[in-house]
Design an enzyme around this catalytic site. Structure first.
Site, short mmCIF file in Angstrom:
data_model
loop_
_atom_site.label_atom_id
_atom_site.label_comp_id
_atom_site.label_asym_id
_atom_site.label_seq_id
_atom_site.Cartn_x
_atom_site.Cartn_y
_atom_site.Cartn_z
N HIS A 83 76.63 42.97 31.48
CA HIS A 83 77.52 43.59 32.46
C HIS A 83 78.95 43.47 31.94
O HIS A 83 79.18 42.94 30.84
CB HIS A 83 77.34 42.96 33.84
N HIS A 129 80.10 40.15 30.27
CA HIS A 129 79.72 39.97 28.87
C HIS A 129 80.56 40.87 27.95
O HIS A 129 81.02 40.45 26.89
CB HIS A 129 78.26 40.35 28.64
P1 AMP Z 1 74.67 34.69 30.13
O1 AMP Z 1 74.08 35.93 29.57
O2 AMP Z 1 74.65 34.64 31.60
O3 AMP Z 1 74.16 33.44 29.45
O4 AMP Z 1 76.21 34.74 29.76
C1 AMP Z 1 76.64 34.89 28.44
C2 AMP Z 1 78.12 34.62 28.38
O5 AMP Z 1 78.80 35.53 29.23
C3 AMP Z 1 78.48 33.21 28.88
O6 AMP Z 1 79.51 32.69 28.05
C4 AMP Z 1 78.96 33.47 30.27
O7 AMP Z 1 79.89 32.50 30.74
C5 AMP Z 1 79.65 34.82 30.11
N1 AMP Z 1 79.75 35.49 31.40
C6 AMP Z 1 78.76 35.74 32.29
N2 AMP Z 1 79.26 36.32 33.39
C7 AMP Z 1 80.59 36.45 33.20
C8 AMP Z 1 81.67 36.97 33.98
N3 AMP Z 1 81.47 37.48 35.19
N4 AMP Z 1 82.91 36.92 33.46
C9 AMP Z 1 83.13 36.37 32.23
N5 AMP Z 1 82.17 35.89 31.45
C10 AMP Z 1 80.91 35.92 31.92
#
Ligand code: AMP
Length: 281
Positions: A34, A37
């Site tokens: 999203h 990311h």
């Molecule tokens: P995930 O796929 O949930 O493991 O997230 C991958 C990376 O994206 C991690 O470093 C998360 O902290 C970051 N991330 C997820 N959601 C957000 C968001 N809303 N804003 C900023 N970074 C995000």
């Protein structure tokens, strides 16, 4: 954008791309991408010559009763989004190629991995640190990008890198939110309409807490109590809400140093996390 499925292929491709001293930026994700990311990817694009994004739903960081099986997976769509953001390399290992069937070694932070999210998700942070360490050794980036949305995770990763003297700069990117303030998360799609309507109360509660703190309230118990009430009134079940030191991540009684409010809330069956930073007055 090249796509690699094994560490060997990734190293081969990166070897070509980084020739001439180019810098590599790594953005680890679990996919179902999203805007949150993609903001990390754009940040990497702006800072580094070569941008590598990994998409891997890491079994080690899911508990036995968590959503590993049902976690959204849509690599084809993710690849299109990454291509449009200018990523150079997409690393999509399978569990079988990335982990030895007899994988044993884990990275642990005994002081902090059992606090807050770690208290309710035993093994989660050890699993996350271990996969990030593997990704770091696979891609050997100069920079790695993490979201402040997962504040405790980003803190633990920065601590691992500094404790172990790894030559990687950790860039922490501010949380990307919807118009109503809800932090974007791949898990938001689990929310039923009623829970989706209530969930922005998490952000509202954190913003009010910060306002109260800026106006002079330092007492952690009082600040936390008010925020929990706001979230409960909107139908959320607070799992924990803690105000902790940004430096040590240990709990504070009074906001006398830079702090961060960490919160996890259930709306229906969906567990959401968020946070807000507080500066000491
Ligand atoms: P995930 O796929 O949930 O493991 O997230 C991958 C990376 O994206 C991690 O470093 C998360 O902290 C970051 N991330 C997820 N959601 C957000 C968001 N809303 N804003 C900023 N970074 C995000």
């Amino acid at each position: 954008m090249k796509r690699c499925k094994t560490v060997e292929a990734l190293r081969r491709e990166l070897g070509k791309l980084r020739a001439g001293g180019k810098t590599v930026g790594l953005v680890p994700t679990m996919g179902a991408l999203h805007e949150g990311h993609l903001t990390l990817v754009r940040e990497a694009r702006a800072k580094c010559d070569v941008v590598v994004v990994s998409v891997f739903v890491n079994p080690l960081q899911f508990g036995p009763n968590e959503d590993f099986e049902s976690y959204p997976r849509r690599v084809a769509q993710d690849a299109k989004l990454l291509e449009a953001c200018g990523a150079d390399l997409l690393f999509v290992p399978t569990t079988e190629t990335f982990y030895d069937p007899d994988h044993q070694t884990m990275i642990v932070n005994p002081a902090v991995q059992g606090l807050y999210c770690g208290k309710y998700r035993p093994g989660h942070f050890s699993g996350a640190l271990t996969v990030v360490a593997k990704l770091f050794f696979a891609a050997q980036p100069e920079f790695a990008f993490f979201g402040k949305k997962d504040w405790q995770q980003a803190w633990l990763i920065a601590k691992m890198v500094s404790d172990l003297n790894w030559p990687i700069r950790i860039v922490k990117v501010p949380t990307v939110r919807g118009k109503d303030g809800l932090a974007l998360s791949s898990r938001n799609e689990y929310l039923d309409p009623k829970s989706r309507a209530g969930a922005p109360a998490i952000r509202a509660a954190l913003v009010s807490l910060k306002k109260a703190q800026v106006s002079g309230e330092r007492n952690v118990a009082r600040l936390a109590e008010e925020a929990k009430k706001t979230i409960s009134r909107a139908g959320g079940k607070v799992q924990y809400l803690e105000i902790v030191s940004q430096k040590s991540l240990l709990p504070l009684k009074s906001v006398t140093e830079p702090a961060v409010v960490l919160v996890a809330v259930f709306f229906g069956k969906t567990r959401l996390i968020d946070n807000i930073e507080l500066s000491a007055r």
